[in-house]
Design an enzyme around this catalytic site. Structure first.
Site, PDB file in Angstrom:
ATOM      1  N   GLY A  41       0.875  -1.071  -0.031  1.00 22.12           N
ATOM      2  CA  GLY A  41       0.203   0.229   0.129  1.00 22.12           C
ATOM      3  C   GLY A  41       0.855   1.322   0.076  1.00 22.12           C
ATOM      4  O   GLY A  41       1.539   1.432   0.738  1.00 22.12           O
ATOM      5  N   ARG A  96       9.554  -1.406  -4.805  1.00 27.73           N
ATOM      6  CA  ARG A  96       8.780  -1.393  -5.157  1.00 27.73           C
ATOM      7  C   ARG A  96       8.874  -0.431  -6.145  1.00 27.73           C
ATOM      8  O   ARG A  96       8.468   0.922  -5.310  1.00 27.73           O
ATOM      9  CB  ARG A  96       7.571  -1.280  -4.524  1.00 27.73           C
ATOM     10  N   GLN A 135      -6.150  -8.705  -1.652  1.00 26.86           N
ATOM     11  CA  GLN A 135      -5.967  -7.513  -0.680  1.00 26.86           C
ATOM     12  C   GLN A 135      -7.523  -7.009  -0.696  1.00 26.86           C
ATOM     13  O   GLN A 135      -7.902  -6.777   0.320  1.00 26.86           O
ATOM     14  CB  GLN A 135      -5.425  -6.261  -1.307  1.00 26.86           C
ATOM     15  N   ASP A 161      -1.348   4.026  -6.711  1.00 23.08           N
ATOM     16  CA  ASP A 161      -0.114   4.939  -6.520  1.00 23.08           C
ATOM     17  C   ASP A 161       0.939   5.499  -6.963  1.00 23.08           C
ATOM     18  O   ASP A 161       1.647   6.246  -6.326  1.00 23.08           O
ATOM     19  CB  ASP A 161       0.367   3.407  -7.114  1.00 23.08           C
ATOM     20  N   ASN A 180      -3.203   2.898 -11.300  1.00 27.04           N
ATOM     21  CA  ASN A 180      -3.237   2.146  -9.538  1.00 27.04           C
ATOM     22  C   ASN A 180      -3.387   0.716  -9.986  1.00 27.04           C
ATOM     23  O   ASN A 180      -2.928  -0.045 -11.221  1.00 27.04           O
ATOM     24  CB  ASN A 180      -4.598   2.860  -9.437  1.00 27.04           C
ATOM     25  N   LYS A 181      -3.702  -0.180  -9.084  1.00 27.25           N
ATOM     26  CA  LYS A 181      -3.468  -1.589  -8.868  1.00 27.25           C
ATOM     27  C   LYS A 181      -4.396  -1.951 -10.143  1.00 27.25           C
ATOM     28  O   LYS A 181      -5.671  -1.613 -10.157  1.00 27.25           O
ATOM     29  CB  LYS A 181      -4.359  -2.026  -7.932  1.00 27.25           C
TER      30      LYS A 181
HETATM   31  C1  RUB Z   1      -0.786  -1.036  -3.093  1.00 28.83           C
HETATM   32  C2  RUB Z   1      -2.421  -0.451  -3.778  1.00 28.83           C
HETATM   33  C3  RUB Z   1      -3.208  -0.221  -4.171  1.00 28.83           C
HETATM   34  C4  RUB Z   1      -4.411   0.960  -3.704  1.00 28.83           C
HETATM   35  C5  RUB Z   1      -3.567   2.100  -3.866  1.00 28.83           C
HETATM   36  O1  RUB Z   1      -0.601  -2.119  -4.525  1.00 28.83           O
HETATM   37  O2  RUB Z   1      -2.943  -1.331  -2.583  1.00 28.83           O
HETATM   38  O3  RUB Z   1      -2.714   0.285  -5.949  1.00 28.83           O
HETATM   39  O4  RUB Z   1      -5.356   1.190  -4.408  1.00 28.83           O
HETATM   40  O5  RUB Z   1      -4.102   2.549  -2.576  1.00 28.83           O
HETATM   41  P1  RUB Z   1       0.001  -3.117  -3.296  1.00 28.83           P
HETATM   42  P2  RUB Z   1      -3.364   3.638  -1.788  1.00 28.83           P
HETATM   43  O6  RUB Z   1      -0.767  -4.171  -2.775  1.00 28.83           O
HETATM   44  O7  RUB Z   1       0.348  -3.610  -5.081  1.00 28.83           O
HETATM   45  O8  RUB Z   1       0.874  -2.547  -2.531  1.00 28.83           O
HETATM   46  O9  RUB Z   1      -3.447   5.108  -2.294  1.00 28.83           O
HETATM   47  O10 RUB Z   1      -3.911   3.692  -0.421  1.00 28.83           O
HETATM   48  O11 RUB Z   1      -2.337   2.769  -1.086  1.00 28.83           O
END
Ligand code: RUB
Length: 351
Positions: free
Chosen positions: A61, A98, A203, A244, A254-255
């Protein structure tokens, strides 16, 4: 040292769902890969262990890994008794874990610039002060973001969210998307959340649903292919996701799966919002598709919980993020308010 200990105690007493914190001279981190069945707190004594935890997504996150970057450098600061070179090296190692979420990289850069301007004798105390400032700011940010975004939510709304943009992805109040949703709920609005499971790391199923349950917010788990149909049926009134990275023109990284929801939302007249921070806007990135996103191992798609789910020899692909062009975005929720089109011009005011 005292300020950090007091802050941690205060946040625990407030019931924040912190992803990582410091106790004595070690870090304590929630292993997000074990949720929701087990809340395992892992002790971290070396920066390399933290780097590995970020790589394997035991902590993840964008906000949470930014905070982890701060804690990692702080750990090295304490262990080395304020040795500048070791702290900077720790930051370098962590920033390579990351590549897509810009918060980690920017926060480490901020801490590195800060430590570089300090004299050797003052590093230990001042670095810790700076880390506390960043942590306090992150929590204040989440609460402000929540207030700003909650204005967009009407009583009776059903909201779609994707992946996990919540407390454990931030400082513990609600991260980004869930700070908005949680604030609307705390204001007494009757809302319902649809959370996508978010293959392949799940997630949404494992963490978002867990947090919504913990916060008492009514929710329903759906698989990633379902939102379009639910929108056609008029069952979803808003989409709110995290971010992200946001490009200078407002494109959202984003995801993976986010783009698909944005297209379905536009087709069905459902407003689509991302919750983000000024920190997450990458003004060097002209448009989203110019960014090379992180690709993760194909085995993360072909295996679930160590169990192969496809035929032997099946090839798989895992771009961890996708790009939603700005034309699909109704508003970008930030700590400074909700930014609307034209995004290039309006985001620029946040510089
Ligand atoms: C981050 C993740 C998503 C969120 C970003 O990815 O959870 O992209 O929507 O949300 P990962 P935020 O699980 O690969 O780390 O901006 O709150 O991080």
């Amino acid at each position: 040292m005292k300020r950090l200990a007091e802050l941690t105690k205060r946040w625990k007493d407030e019931g924040l769902l912190m992803p990582i914190w410091m106790e004595e001279n070690q870090l304590c981190m929630v292993n997000q890969l074990k949720l929701p069945h087990e809340m395992i707190i892992v002790a971290i004594n070396e920066v390399e262990e933290l780097a590995e935890a970020i790589r394997t997504m035991a902590i993840r996150g964008s906000g949470a890994i930014g905070i982890a970057g701060v804690y990692g450098m702080l750990l090295e600061c304490r262990k080395s008794k304020g040795n500048k070179a070791r702290i900077v090296d720790a930051g370098r190692l962590l920033s390579m874990t990351r590549p897509t979420a810009v918060n980690l990289i920017k926060t480490i850069q901020q801490m590195t610039d800060y430590v570089n301007q300090l004299g050797e004798g003052e590093i230990e105390d001042l670095f810790e002060e700076k880390a506390c400032d960043i942590l306090e700011n992150q929590l204040a940010f989440e609460k402000q973001l929540g207030e700003n975004g909650a204005e967009l939510i009407d009583d009776g709304d059903a909201i779609l969210t994707h992946c996990h943009s919540g407390a454990l992805a931030g400082s513990g109040f609600g991260g980004r998307a869930l700070s908005v949703i949680r604030t609307a709920f705390l204001q007494g609005k009757r809302i319902h959340v649809y959370t996508c499971e978010t293959r392949p790391y799940l997630q949404g199923a494992r963490i978002t649903a867990f947090e919504l349950e913990k916060f008492g917010i009514p929710h329903t788990l759906i698989t990633d292919g379902m939102p379009g149909y639910l929108m056609e049926l008029g069952k979803i009134q808003k989409v709110i996701v995290g971010s992200d990275r946001v490009a200078a023109n407002g494109d959202l990284i984003n995801k993976v799966g986010t783009y698909m929801h944005a297209v379905a939302a536009k087709e069905n007249g459902v407003p689509f919002y991302t919750a983000t921070s000024a920190h997450t806007i990458d003004f060097q990135l002209r448009r989203g598709l110019d960014l090379e996103v992180e690709y993760r191992p194909e085995t993360e798609v072909t295996y679930i919980n160590g169990q192969m789910i496809a035929a032997e020899g099946t090839k798989a692909l895992y771009p961890a993020f996708d790009v939603t062009p700005n034309r699909f975005i109704s508003g970008i929720i930030t700590e400074a308010g909700v930014i609307r089109q034209p995004f290039g011009e309006n985001l620029n005011k946040l510089r």
